[in-house]
Design a protein around this motif. Structure first.
Motif, mmCIF file in Angstrom:
data_model
loop_
_atom_site.group_PDB
_atom_site.id
_atom_site.type_symbol
_atom_site.label_atom_id
_atom_site.label_comp_id
_atom_site.label_asym_id
_atom_site.label_seq_id
_atom_site.Cartn_x
_atom_site.Cartn_y
_atom_site.Cartn_z
ATOM 1 N N ASN A 1 -29.397 13.305 -24.120
ATOM 2 C CA ASN A 1 -30.730 12.715 -24.256
ATOM 3 C C ASN A 1 -30.676 11.223 -23.924
ATOM 4 O O ASN A 1 -30.754 10.369 -24.810
ATOM 5 C CB ASN A 1 -31.245 12.943 -25.681
ATOM 6 N N GLU A 2 -30.511 10.935 -22.647
ATOM 7 C CA GLU A 2 -30.373 9.558 -22.168
ATOM 8 C C GLU A 2 -29.155 8.867 -22.787
ATOM 9 O O GLU A 2 -28.055 9.040 -22.317
ATOM 10 C CB GLU A 2 -31.660 8.759 -22.423
ATOM 11 N N THR A 3 -29.316 8.106 -23.866
ATOM 12 C CA THR A 3 -28.199 7.348 -24.437
ATOM 13 C C THR A 3 -27.579 8.033 -25.657
ATOM 14 O O THR A 3 -26.752 7.440 -26.334
ATOM 15 C CB THR A 3 -28.664 5.938 -24.844
ATOM 16 N N GLU A 4 -27.954 9.271 -25.941
ATOM 17 C CA GLU A 4 -27.412 9.996 -27.090
ATOM 18 C C GLU A 4 -27.265 11.465 -26.737
ATOM 19 O O GLU A 4 -27.763 11.936 -25.699
ATOM 20 C CB GLU A 4 -28.336 9.841 -28.308
ATOM 21 N N LEU A 5 -26.567 12.201 -27.607
ATOM 22 C CA LEU A 5 -26.432 13.641 -27.451
ATOM 23 C C LEU A 5 -27.189 14.329 -28.583
ATOM 24 O O LEU A 5 -27.070 13.925 -29.743
ATOM 25 C CB LEU A 5 -24.959 14.064 -27.491
ATOM 26 N N LEU A 6 -27.944 15.351 -28.236
ATOM 27 C CA LEU A 6 -28.669 16.123 -29.237
ATOM 28 C C LEU A 6 -28.043 17.500 -29.363
ATOM 29 O O LEU A 6 -27.773 18.161 -28.359
ATOM 30 C CB LEU A 6 -30.149 16.259 -28.860
ATOM 31 N N VAL A 7 -27.812 17.904 -30.611
ATOM 32 C CA VAL A 7 -27.371 19.268 -30.905
ATOM 33 C C VAL A 7 -28.564 19.960 -31.540
ATOM 34 O O VAL A 7 -29.012 19.570 -32.620
ATOM 35 C CB VAL A 7 -26.160 19.272 -31.852
ATOM 36 N N MET A 8 -29.095 21.000 -30.861
ATOM 37 C CA MET A 8 -30.353 21.603 -31.276
ATOM 38 C C MET A 8 -30.232 23.113 -31.383
ATOM 39 O O MET A 8 -29.428 23.735 -30.675
ATOM 40 C CB MET A 8 -31.460 21.240 -30.284
ATOM 41 N N ILE B 1 -30.454 19.568 -34.885
ATOM 42 C CA ILE B 1 -29.464 19.702 -35.949
ATOM 43 C C ILE B 1 -28.813 18.356 -36.231
ATOM 44 O O ILE B 1 -28.666 17.935 -37.373
ATOM 45 C CB ILE B 1 -28.412 20.759 -35.580
ATOM 46 N N THR B 2 -28.418 17.679 -35.175
ATOM 47 C CA THR B 2 -27.807 16.361 -35.337
ATOM 48 C C THR B 2 -27.961 15.561 -34.056
ATOM 49 O O THR B 2 -28.116 16.130 -32.962
ATOM 50 C CB THR B 2 -26.309 16.491 -35.693
ATOM 51 N N LYS B 3 -27.930 14.247 -34.207
ATOM 52 C CA LYS B 3 -27.957 13.332 -33.073
ATOM 53 C C LYS B 3 -26.619 12.595 -33.022
ATOM 54 O O LYS B 3 -26.193 12.019 -34.019
ATOM 55 C CB LYS B 3 -29.101 12.323 -33.200
ATOM 56 N N LEU B 4 -26.001 12.616 -31.860
ATOM 57 C CA LEU B 4 -24.703 11.973 -31.694
ATOM 58 C C LEU B 4 -24.891 10.681 -30.915
ATOM 59 O O LEU B 4 -25.342 10.695 -29.766
ATOM 60 C CB LEU B 4 -23.733 12.905 -30.962
#
Length: 481
Positions: free
Chosen positions: A354-361, A369-372
């Protein structure tokens, strides 16, 4: 965890259920692993500069002046047999090979060194790498595509080019079937026709015509060796059978929640009837993947939507991932779902850059679920040796999954915190490759003890008090006369 162990020991849950419950917990507990760094051996003669969100420059020290690819990392791929080899491609057209087993003790910090590399050259690529992939049946070979309009086949051992295929247009993506006996590579280029390259004959054997604009995404079915899906700038997702002379066998329609066959659109001649105006997204489609069992197709578009489709019927499952999805770059986006067997059916997890982060969905209901997020700045810039400075958004350009034995077995994720299996790796525009690992229970408490003396003493007192209570309850009472 103790409750699960108790239920397994008493036979209330079986070993397979226990493994899935544990791996699901690990999938939900990924966090940044800043102790692992990737050093491509590049050093800057000038000073490195990082730019924070406010736009102010901060000069980097020697520790932060380590890059996998100084110009930025564009693509990653990990071989699926041992999960040991990682290849990375840079914006400067360089390709590097990494051994993920270099670290003898994963519980300590480690800087990975590239074991082999090829810079920009006449024999290699001339412009930035767009996509990398290992040959699915043998890690001794891998494929790369580039903005230099070529698809190249490499030898992993020597990092030399075994074959080069000019495609005549900028190549945004390529994909190889994970199960097929054929050696076809589907390539998405600036040209609206899907190009099929046969590695066996070394020629472009076929073009699949139907899209009206550049193709940014492509993915083979993990179930049917002749089925491939492609996504285009025109907003359409087409499903092709490469054995057919021409025409797609289906199109995904965002307005169709029932499916092609259930709508009675199968004609008397056996052909699927679809609306010519059918679109999967209201903007360019730049992300496509299948679940490992081939039951669902996942697409992503620049309309900031991720959609999940029933692969059997083409129905839109109407999964809603909310307004937090970011997708604005006109390039292929790497995303994937949790490997087969790690979660219960219907509980698959989607990993999204997600651009500058990772999304676990959650794949089916869309909740996050979480944002990395990494520890580095959201904006990063590098001042080159000739003095030209630039500040770019520190976008995640690619992600790769490492499972135990490459396949993503349950045991691999459970052991993820101790042997680096079941880990995530992400490529970034600031030139870094970052690792993300599951968090084991108890690690936070131990870390706090190491860094805070007062907390350590307080916990020691509590442990002693609990131990005294236990001894009083369980110990034998001694009476002195």
């Amino acid at each position: 965890m103790n409750q699960l162990l108790f239920e397994r020991s008493t036979g209330r849950i079986g070993p397979n259920v226990f493994a899935r419950l544990e791996t699901t917990r690990f999938l939900n507990s990924f966090c940044d692993a800043p102790q692992f760094r990737f050093d491509g051996g590049e050093r800057l003669r000038g000073s490195a500069v990082q730019v924070d969100e406010a736009g102010s420059s901060v000069t980097s020290d020697a520790k932060t002046s380590i890059w996998a690819h100084q110009a930025g990392v564009n693509a990653l791929a990990i071989e699926r047999f041992d999960g040991r080899l990682l290849i990375s491609g840079g914006s400067d057209a360089s390709v590097k090979l990494w051994d993920l087993e270099q670290c003898g003790n994963p519980s300590t910090s480690h800087i990975f060194k590239a074991i082999s590399q090829v810079p920009r050259s006449e024999k290699g690529h001339k412009f930035g790498i767009t996509t990398l992939s290992f040959y699915p049946f043998d890690s001794a070979a891998f494929l790369s595509t580039s903005y230099d309009q070529t698809l190249k086949l490499w030898s992993t051992d020597t990092l030399s080019v075994s074959g080069s295929f000019p495609l005549g247009s900028k190549v945004y993506t390529h994909t190889v079937s994970p199960i097929a006996s054929h050696l076809l590579v589907a390539c998405g280029t600036q040209h609206p026709a899907v190009r099929l390259v046969d590695l066996r004959s070394g020629s472009n054997i076929q073009s699949l015509a139907g899209h009206t604009a550049a193709i940014l995404a492509a993915a083979w079915s993990p179930r049917h060796e002749h089925i491939v899906a492609t996504g285009s700038v025109d907003g359409t997702v087409r499903i092709w059978d490469v054995r057919r002379a021409g025409g797609a066998i289906g199109m995904l329609d965002q307005e169709d929640s029932l499916g092609l066959y259930r709508n009675g659109l199968l004609g008397s001649d056996g052909k699927v009837r679809t609306r010519m105006s059918a679109k999967a997204h209201s903007g360019p489609v730049n992300g496509l993947t299948w679940t490992d069992d081939g039951a669902y197709i996942v697409s992503a578009g620049q309309d900031r939507r991720i959609r999940v489709w029933d692969a059997a019927t083409g129905a839109n499952t109407l999964a809603n991932f909310g307004p937090s999805i970011k997708n604005s770059h006109l390039a292929s986006v790497t995303m994937f779902t949790s490997p087969l067997g790690l979660t219960h059916p219907g509980k698959e997890v989607l990993f999204w850059p997600n651009e500058t982060e990772l999304l676990v969905m959650d794949l089916h209901d869309g909740h996050t679920i979480t944002k990395l997020r990494g520890t580095g700045p959201a904006m990063a810039g590098v001042k080159s040796a000739i003095g030209a400075g630039s500040a770019v958004k520190n976008r995640v350009t690619s992600i790769a999954w490492r499972g135990a034995g490459g396949g993503g077995s349950s045991s691999g994720v459970v052991m993820g915190g101790t042997n680096m299996a079941g880990a995530l790796y992400s490529a970034h525009m600031d030139g870094q490759i970052r690792a993300w690992t599951p968090q084991l229970e108890g690690l936070d408490e131990e870390g706090e003890d190491d860094g805070n003396t007062e907390v350590s003493e307080d916990k020691a007192k509590k442990r002693k008090a609990m131990n005294d209570v236990f001894q009083n309850l369980m110990g034998k009472k001694i009476t002195f006369i």
